[in-house]
Design an enzyme around this catalytic site. Structure first.
Site, mmCIF file in Angstrom:
data_model
loop_
_atom_site.group_PDB
_atom_site.id
_atom_site.type_symbol
_atom_site.label_atom_id
_atom_site.label_comp_id
_atom_site.label_asym_id
_atom_site.label_seq_id
_atom_site.Cartn_x
_atom_site.Cartn_y
_atom_site.Cartn_z
ATOM 1 C CG ASP A 31 12.144 4.180 7.673
ATOM 2 O OD1 ASP A 31 13.121 4.796 7.219
ATOM 3 O OD2 ASP A 31 11.766 4.283 8.855
ATOM 4 C CB SER A 91 10.843 15.547 16.473
ATOM 5 O OG SER A 91 9.728 16.392 16.287
ATOM 6 C CG HIS A 139 13.013 6.744 11.367
ATOM 7 N ND1 HIS A 139 12.918 6.446 10.012
ATOM 8 C CD2 HIS A 139 13.442 8.024 11.431
ATOM 9 C CE1 HIS A 139 13.260 7.507 9.309
ATOM 10 N NE2 HIS A 139 13.578 8.479 10.142
ATOM 11 C CG MET A 155 9.434 13.648 6.853
ATOM 12 S SD MET A 155 9.272 11.886 7.270
ATOM 13 C CE MET A 155 7.643 11.838 7.989
ATOM 14 C CG ASN A 179 15.395 17.517 17.575
ATOM 15 O OD1 ASN A 179 15.562 18.735 17.590
ATOM 16 N ND2 ASN A 179 15.545 16.798 16.471
HETATM 17 P P1 NAD Z 1 13.608 22.335 9.944
HETATM 18 O O1 NAD Z 1 14.702 22.917 10.762
HETATM 19 O O2 NAD Z 1 13.495 22.737 8.517
HETATM 20 O O3 NAD Z 1 12.206 22.669 10.631
HETATM 21 C C1 NAD Z 1 11.978 22.448 11.980
HETATM 22 C C2 NAD Z 1 10.989 23.474 12.470
HETATM 23 O O4 NAD Z 1 10.775 23.241 13.861
HETATM 24 C C3 NAD Z 1 11.490 24.927 12.327
HETATM 25 O O5 NAD Z 1 10.554 25.717 11.647
HETATM 26 C C4 NAD Z 1 11.657 25.379 13.763
HETATM 27 O O6 NAD Z 1 11.371 26.755 13.970
HETATM 28 C C5 NAD Z 1 10.627 24.487 14.466
HETATM 29 N N1 NAD Z 1 10.838 24.411 15.900
HETATM 30 C C6 NAD Z 1 11.995 24.395 16.592
HETATM 31 N N2 NAD Z 1 11.741 24.380 17.907
HETATM 32 C C7 NAD Z 1 10.393 24.373 18.041
HETATM 33 C C8 NAD Z 1 9.519 24.362 19.148
HETATM 34 N N3 NAD Z 1 9.972 24.349 20.405
HETATM 35 N N4 NAD Z 1 8.188 24.367 18.909
HETATM 36 C C9 NAD Z 1 7.713 24.370 17.646
HETATM 37 N N5 NAD Z 1 8.499 24.403 16.554
HETATM 38 C C10 NAD Z 1 9.817 24.395 16.763
HETATM 39 O O7 NAD Z 1 13.705 20.757 10.077
HETATM 40 P P2 NAD Z 1 12.936 19.650 9.200
HETATM 41 O O8 NAD Z 1 13.764 19.293 8.030
HETATM 42 O O9 NAD Z 1 11.534 20.077 9.019
HETATM 43 O O10 NAD Z 1 13.005 18.390 10.207
HETATM 44 C C11 NAD Z 1 12.309 18.414 11.424
HETATM 45 C C12 NAD Z 1 12.567 17.143 12.227
HETATM 46 O O11 NAD Z 1 12.036 16.007 11.544
HETATM 47 C C13 NAD Z 1 14.050 16.827 12.439
HETATM 48 O O12 NAD Z 1 14.242 16.381 13.756
HETATM 49 C C14 NAD Z 1 14.317 15.703 11.457
HETATM 50 O O13 NAD Z 1 15.400 14.905 11.840
HETATM 51 C C15 NAD Z 1 13.018 14.963 11.523
HETATM 52 N N6 NAD Z 1 12.744 14.078 10.396
HETATM 53 C C16 NAD Z 1 12.131 12.886 10.667
HETATM 54 C C17 NAD Z 1 11.824 12.020 9.657
HETATM 55 C C18 NAD Z 1 11.125 10.725 9.945
HETATM 56 O O14 NAD Z 1 11.077 9.861 9.071
HETATM 57 N N7 NAD Z 1 10.517 10.533 11.106
HETATM 58 C C19 NAD Z 1 12.153 12.349 8.332
HETATM 59 C C20 NAD Z 1 12.764 13.566 8.076
HETATM 60 C C21 NAD Z 1 13.060 14.425 9.137
HETATM 61 C C1 LMR Z 2 15.082 10.435 7.214
HETATM 62 O O1 LMR Z 2 15.015 9.205 7.318
HETATM 63 O O2 LMR Z 2 15.175 11.007 6.115
HETATM 64 C C2 LMR Z 2 14.990 11.269 8.453
HETATM 65 O O3 LMR Z 2 15.048 10.493 9.597
HETATM 66 C C3 LMR Z 2 15.980 12.382 8.474
HETATM 67 C C4 LMR Z 2 17.391 11.932 8.660
HETATM 68 O O4 LMR Z 2 18.080 12.506 9.513
HETATM 69 O O5 LMR Z 2 17.851 11.042 7.947
#
Ligand code: NAD
Ligand code: LMR
Length: 341
Positions: free
Chosen positions: A178, A146, A205, A256, A122
């Protein structure tokens, strides 16, 4: 190539009296891009942003599947005009002119992984996307979702510094989930409507860096030490709870998307000039000696207009803060080193 427009037929069939314009009488709104829009978070977030009356233009960018997601979302009869962008060659078109860029691009956790285990993939994704932002919409507010957020926000800051566009007020790590979880779990324990509960969650986080301030819950209330231990642990491990329940199919996406949409809406209301918009977010901060820290911030026309103090902490929270700071310092440094190595 042209963006994968939501109206691909428009140029061939001149049947539409207005092309890509908002409904007459609609208030002027903001231009928002979602990077990673076809993912588990991206899709429901796109849905929610298409429903937000403050959004006039919604750009959906991903490296896969945006034409389908764009066609689908664009049929909703809400005000925002939707355009899709597929793959790196279309990143610049996706970003040009945006007021707010939300980044949920990247891989999610599987059971047994920490958020830091996502760093290797990432970090590079966030770097590339932020290079695009620096070039095409350097004044946009950026919401980083991300993971690991504790490192990806410092990565974004370093990319912007290198490009000469860094404005710490405009870079915000999204920690709203959170707070959303904390409000829900505290509401359950106290038998209160979770919409009426507000728990400040500070630090960062990931694991112990997620520090709910249960002594500052609104409405004022008190907890037994058993409740404090239970709630703190459940809030800190909320992400893992979902990762385990999904059993390999990813991490939190729906809650999320809800949290990201809530936070993006707060940023847009701030940009509009609304008063008193306060949210927790992981930002460049002087609240502690660390360069980045999540705490309550007041949002306004220029992004983060004020970082609010932590307020009085009890002994349990002070101990938690020390633990959180040790891990946060390492995660921040890891992000900075990744860009400057
Ligand atoms: P996911 O795999 O379902 O979706 C991720 C998307 O990103 C995919 O569609 C993929 O094609 C795209 N992607 C990959 N590389 C890319 C690039 N270079 N440019 C543009 N798009 C690109 O994953 P998700 O469940 O949607 O989670 C995404 C991210 O969010 C993860 O890193 C996850 O850990 C994070 N997340 C953060 C929180 C938070 O509280 N901040 C909560 C949940 C998830
Ligand atoms: C969350 O808090 O749900 C996200 O950060 C995704 C994870 O990896 O737990």
């Amino acid at each position: 190539p042209d963006p994968a427009s939501s109206h691909p037929q428009m140029e061939e069939v001149p049947l539409l009296r207005g092309s890509n314009c908002r409904a007459k009488g609609a208030a002027p709104g903001f231009k928002v891009a979602i990077l990673g829009a076809a993912g588990g978070i991206g899709q429901p977030l796109a849905l929610l942003m298409k429903m937000n009356p403050l959004v006039s233009v919604l750009h959906l960018y991903d490296v896969v599947n945006t034409p389908g997601v764009t066609a689908d979302i664009s049929h909703m009869n809400t005000g925002a005009v939707v355009r899709g962008f597929l793959g790196q060659p279309q990143l610049e078109n996706a970003l040009t002119g945006m007021d707010l860029v939300v980044i949920p691009a990247g891989v999610p956790r599987k059971p047994g992984m920490t958020r830091d285990d996502l760093f290797n993939i990432n970090a590079g994704i966030v770097r590339t996307l932020c290079e695009g932002i620096a070039k095409c919409c350097p004044k946009a507010i950026v919401n980083v979702i991300s993971n690991p957020v504790n490192s990806t926000v410092p990565i974004a800051a370093e990319v912007f510094k290198k490009a000469g566009t860094y404005d710490p007020k405009r870079l915000l790590g999204v920690t709203t989930l959170d707070v959303v979880r904390a409000n829900t779990f505290v509401g359950e324990v106290l038998g209160l409507d979770p919409r009426e509960v507000n728990v400040p969650v500070v630090g960062g986080h990931a694991g112990v860096t997620i520090l709910p301030l249960l002594s500052q819950v609104n409405p004022a209330c008190s907890f037994t030490s058993e409740e404090v231990n239970h709630l703190t642990s459940r809030i800190q491990n909320g992400g893992t709870e979902v990762v385990e329940a999904k059993a390999g199919a990813g991490s939190a996406t729906l809650s999320m998307a809800y949290a990201a949409a809530k936070f993006a809406d707060a940023c847009l209301r701030g940009l509009r000039g609304d008063a008193g918009i306060v949210e927790c977010s992981y930002v460049a901060s002087q609240v502690t000696e660390l360069p980045f820290f999540a705490s309550k911030v007041r949002l306004g026309r220029s992004g983060v207009e004020e970082i609010l103090p932590l307020g009085p902490l009890n002994e349990f929270e002070r101990a938690g803060l020390e633990k959180a700071k040790r891990e946060l310092a390492q995660s921040t440094q890891k992000g900075v080193t990744f860009i400057n190595k």
